[in-house]
Design an enzyme around this catalytic site. Structure first.
Site, PDB file in Angstrom:
ATOM      1  CG  ASP A  11     -21.411 -23.505  97.032  1.00 24.98           C
ATOM      2  OD1 ASP A  11     -22.421 -23.807  96.376  1.00 24.98           O
ATOM      3  OD2 ASP A  11     -21.468 -22.860  98.101  1.00 24.98           O
ATOM      4  CB  SER A  12     -23.009 -19.823  94.972  1.00 20.01           C
ATOM      5  OG  SER A  12     -23.595 -20.449  96.103  1.00 20.01           O
ATOM      6  CB  CYS A  74     -23.343 -24.755  93.750  1.00 22.64           C
ATOM      7  SG  CYS A  74     -24.654 -23.563  93.686  1.00 22.64           S
ATOM      8  CD  GLU A 155     -25.561 -17.655 103.158  1.00 22.34           C
ATOM      9  OE1 GLU A 155     -25.768 -16.439 103.060  1.00 22.34           O
ATOM     10  OE2 GLU A 155     -25.141 -18.358 102.224  1.00 22.34           O
ATOM     11  CB  CYS A 187     -30.170 -26.179  98.790  1.00 21.68           C
ATOM     12  SG  CYS A 187     -29.349 -24.632  99.212  1.00 21.68           S
ATOM     13  CG  HIS A 189     -26.957 -22.896 102.521  1.00 20.71           C
ATOM     14  ND1 HIS A 189     -26.253 -22.965 101.337  1.00 20.71           N
ATOM     15  CD2 HIS A 189     -26.681 -21.674 103.053  1.00 20.71           C
ATOM     16  CE1 HIS A 189     -25.601 -21.829 101.160  1.00 20.71           C
ATOM     17  NE2 HIS A 189     -25.839 -21.030 102.185  1.00 20.71           N
TER      18      HIS A 189
HETATM   19  N1  DGL Z   1     -25.174 -23.215  96.823  1.00 21.84           N
HETATM   20  C1  DGL Z   1     -26.537 -22.910  96.431  1.00 21.84           C
HETATM   21  C2  DGL Z   1     -27.252 -24.207  96.038  1.00 21.84           C
HETATM   22  O1  DGL Z   1     -26.884 -25.292  96.456  1.00 21.84           O
HETATM   23  C3  DGL Z   1     -27.290 -22.216  97.539  1.00 21.84           C
HETATM   24  C4  DGL Z   1     -26.822 -20.789  97.805  1.00 21.84           C
HETATM   25  C5  DGL Z   1     -26.998 -19.881  96.620  1.00 21.84           C
HETATM   26  O2  DGL Z   1     -28.154 -19.611  96.208  1.00 21.84           O
HETATM   27  O3  DGL Z   1     -25.997 -19.449  96.093  1.00 21.84           O
HETATM   28  O4  DGL Z   1     -28.198 -24.152  95.295  1.00 21.84           O
END
Ligand code: DGL
Length: 269
Positions: A11-12, A74, A155, A187, A189
């Site tokens: 993931d990011s 992600c 976050e 997403c 989050h």
């Molecule tokens: N993990 C990213 C997503 O699911 C969200 C956070 C980011 O923008 O890096 O799109």
């Protein structure tokens, strides 16, 4: 491919721990290797080419660890880099992303319905959800809305207060999401505010979390391809990040739902 080989998840940053946790629950005997690219987050505002370059480097790391499957946890990276990674990794591992399982789920469960999607700018601007759904369910209406304030809000731990409530309501009230029957949380989050989103719709809209749907998809894939780890022991998990701060360590517990030890791994000089 060895059945006991680990499952790679990336993931990011730490948001993908929602997906990792769903995978751990669905597949408790599997060994997991997580990589969160905390040095480069957020991916949601980055260009497709930049995300692709990061994704290839992370895939190389996960291949070096001998992963049998690489899960792109992600949404933004799934939108930007799935096709490229499939080609790049080829037969060395199977690439699974968080968008295909959701599209399959929608096509099986939401006949002729109107579906909303919320996600980052990268995910929404890519058009990946409407395009993928239209290819298998042309009668399904898909409306996507970028909701970029939600990631920093979550976050910062703004989940159940007045500010979070107002931001969530402002987005969900958008004309783009009028008259939907289901809403995809596109997403990593958003599972953390699933309850607030469901409350907004008072149960009238089916709110879909891609982490559990992806974990079930992965379980079926491993089972269908005879790749389930046969060990009866509890799987081991390691969580690497490209940058480590107290704030990431704190958020990790929030997203994983239980304590996590993050290890810094210098993938970039
Ligand atoms: N993990 C990213 C997503 O699911 C969200 C956070 C980011 O923008 O890096 O799109």
């Amino acid at each position: 491919m060895q059945k006991s080989a680990p499952i790679g998840i990336f993931d990011s940053g730490i948001g993908g721990l929602t997906v990792a946790h769903a995978i751990k629950n669905a597949l408790p005997n599997e060994n997991l290797i997580y990589f969160g690219d905390t040095a480069h987050l957020p991916y949601g505002d980055k260009s497709t080419a930049t995300i692709q370059a990061y994704a290839v480097k992370i895939a190389d790391f996960l291949l070096q660890q001998g992963c049998k499957v690489i899960v792109i946890a992600c949404n933004s990276a799934s939108a930007a880099a799935n096709e490229l990674l499939k080609e790049y990794v080829a037969s060395r591992a199977t690439i699974i992303n968080v968008i295909e399982p959701m599209v399959k789920h929608l096509s099986e469960t939401c006949n002729g319905q109107s579906v909303g999607v919320i996600g980052t700018k990268q995910t929404v601007n890519s058009g990946i959800y409407p395009t993928s759904i239209a290819s298998i369910k042309p009668d399904m209406k898909v409306k996507a809305l970028a909701t970029p304030l939600l990631v920093p809000m979550i976050e910062e731990g703004f989940l159940h207060n007045r500010i979070a409530h107002d931001i969530i309501h402002k987005y969900l009230h958008d004309d783009q999401l009028k008259n939907i029957d289901a809403l995809v949380l596109g997403c990593t989050h958003y599972p953390l505010i699933q309850k607030e989103i469901s409350d907004y719709y008072k149960g009238a809209v089916n709110v879909l979390d891609s982490s559990t749907i992806t974990a079930d998809f992965l379980k079926n894939f491993l089972s269908d391809n005879d790749l389930l780890n046969e060990s009866q022991d509890e799987g081991k998990s390691r969580f690497f990040v490209s940058d480590l701060t107290d704030s990431f360590a704190h958020s990790a517990k929030l997203f994983f739902g239980e304590p996590v030890v993050l290890e810094k791994y210098q993938l970039w000089e």
